[in-house]
Scaffold this motif. Structure first.
Motif, PDB file in Angstrom:
ATOM      1  N   THR A  11       6.283 -12.471  16.119  1.00 38.17           N
ATOM      2  CA  THR A  11       5.477 -11.873  15.096  1.00 38.17           C
ATOM      3  C   THR A  11       3.977 -11.457  15.517  1.00 38.17           C
ATOM      4  O   THR A  11       3.622 -12.203  16.661  1.00 38.17           O
ATOM      5  N   PHE A  12       3.122 -10.524  14.777  1.00 37.45           N
ATOM      6  CA  PHE A  12       1.835 -10.423  14.944  1.00 37.45           C
ATOM      7  C   PHE A  12       1.025 -12.056  14.820  1.00 37.45           C
ATOM      8  O   PHE A  12       0.221 -12.096  15.713  1.00 37.45           O
ATOM      9  N   SER A  13       1.251 -12.695  14.149  1.00 38.80           N
ATOM     10  CA  SER A  13       1.182 -14.134  13.817  1.00 38.80           C
ATOM     11  C   SER A  13       0.957 -14.825  15.074  1.00 38.80           C
ATOM     12  O   SER A  13      -0.053 -15.594  15.590  1.00 38.80           O
ATOM     13  N   VAL A 114       2.831  -5.709   4.606  1.00 35.07           N
ATOM     14  CA  VAL A 114       1.213  -4.872   4.869  1.00 35.07           C
ATOM     15  C   VAL A 114       1.330  -3.831   5.947  1.00 35.07           C
ATOM     16  O   VAL A 114       0.424  -3.188   6.092  1.00 35.07           O
ATOM     17  N   SER A 137       9.137 -10.630   7.667  1.00 36.35           N
ATOM     18  CA  SER A 137       7.982 -10.604   8.806  1.00 36.35           C
ATOM     19  C   SER A 137       8.438  -9.382   9.571  1.00 36.35           C
ATOM     20  O   SER A 137       9.707  -8.863   9.518  1.00 36.35           O
ATOM     21  N   THR A 138       7.706  -8.876  10.373  1.00 36.06           N
ATOM     22  CA  THR A 138       8.154  -7.793  11.346  1.00 36.06           C
ATOM     23  C   THR A 138       9.096  -8.359  12.251  1.00 36.06           C
ATOM     24  O   THR A 138       9.990  -7.194  12.502  1.00 36.06           O
TER      25      THR A 138
END
Ligand SMILES: O=C(O)C(=O)Cc1ccccc1
Length: 287
Positions: A11-13, A114, A137-138
């Motif tokens: 993920t971006f996280s 988002v 999540s993405t």
């Protein structure tokens, strides 16, 4: 080594956390943001990573709500990280008429909630015929696209998810602004060891006394005459009674400073309730 709960993997996280914390921590991935919070509450992990705000969309309200209403985990650090959104999916089958839009065959887009606001121009231009479906999540979106193997379903996510799930990258950097940034928070009972930062922040929640005209003005003036800078103020519903709000305030100063504790005392003296969410180092992006 301390354990850190992240929304992940791929993920971006995860990208943002690996960039910030490097290999000094053990990362444990969870599928849902509620699981990321609860992992640290339950003691499975020492810290949790929360995406909290984006350049284009502002606060991620769901995550702020968790931080305020569901858990009591102090903020230990914040950092910003640039986010490049990518369209990930399968190309149109050969022989099918594409017209001027190479993504006309996409009927559904899966991603984190988002994301659409950050890619609105691209989505309007190329994906107006597609329905958006929110997933946890993405990376979860990319995983589902990989399982479906259907060109009509695409995802928006990280380059690493495209590689790891073996789904082609159709278009890179589809976000509206090149310098799309997300602010992440590190929360947990114990402060981790981090490089020193010249910038410190303190986040407080302030509930005003009822029927006190000018209370917000007084709150702001407690900071103003001490020349304490506020970097954010947002009113949010208390969720207890319609029309009642608290203020989420980011202060560009440390609780160890001379002036901030006295400003908070002044605010309490007029009858406001103050809850301190954390006083922590703030890191700007270093590539
Ligand atoms: O779903 C992800 O990849 C996340 O880490 C959440 C998120 C989504 C979009 C921008 C920043 C973080």
């Amino acid at each position: 080594m301390k354990k850190v709960a992240i929304l992940g993997p791929s993920t971006f996280s995860e990208e943002a956390t690996r960039h910030f914390l490097k290999d000094d921590f053990i990362y444990i991935s969870y599928k849902l943001i509620s699981e990321v919070f609860n992992a640290t509450v339950a003691g499975e992990t020492d810290l949790s990573v929360i995406p909290i705000e984006n350049t284009l969309e502002g606060s991620v309200h769901l995550h702020v709500d968790w931080l305020v209403h569901e858990v009591n985990l102090p903020i230990r650090a914040e950092w910003v990280f640039p986010i490049d959104m990518n369209l990930i999916g399968f190309a149109n089958k050969e022989g099918q008429d594409e017209g001027s839009n190479p993504y006309q065959h996409i009927r559904k887009v899966l991603s984190h909630h988002v994301v659409p606001a950050q890619c609105s121009r691209f989505m309007k231009k190329y994906l107006s015929g597609a329905e958006f479906e929110q997933v946890s999540s993405t990376a979860e979106g990319v995983r589902l696209v990989s399982a479906l193997q259907d060109p009509a379903v695409a995802a928006i996510g990280t380059a690493i998810a495209s590689t790891n799930y073996g789904v082609p990258m159709l278009e890179k950097e589809i976000q509206d602004h090149k310098d799309n940034m997300t602010r992440f928070l590190l929360v947990g009972e114990e402060a981790p060891e981090l490089p020193t930062s010249a910038d410190r922040k303190t986040t407080i929640l302030v509930t005003l006394p009822e029927d006190y005209p000018g209370a917000l003005h007084q709150v702001l003036s407690a900071f103003a005459w001490r020349r304490i800078n506020l970097s954010k103020i947002e009113s949010k519903p208390t969720k207890k009674k319609l029309g009642t709000y608290y203020f989420y305030i980011d202060i560009a100063d440390s609780l160890d400073s001379v002036l901030l504790p006295s400003a908070i005392q002044e605010i309490e003296a007029i009858g406001c309730q103050v809850r301190i969410l954390g006083s922590y180092p703030s890191y700007s992006y270093i590539s």
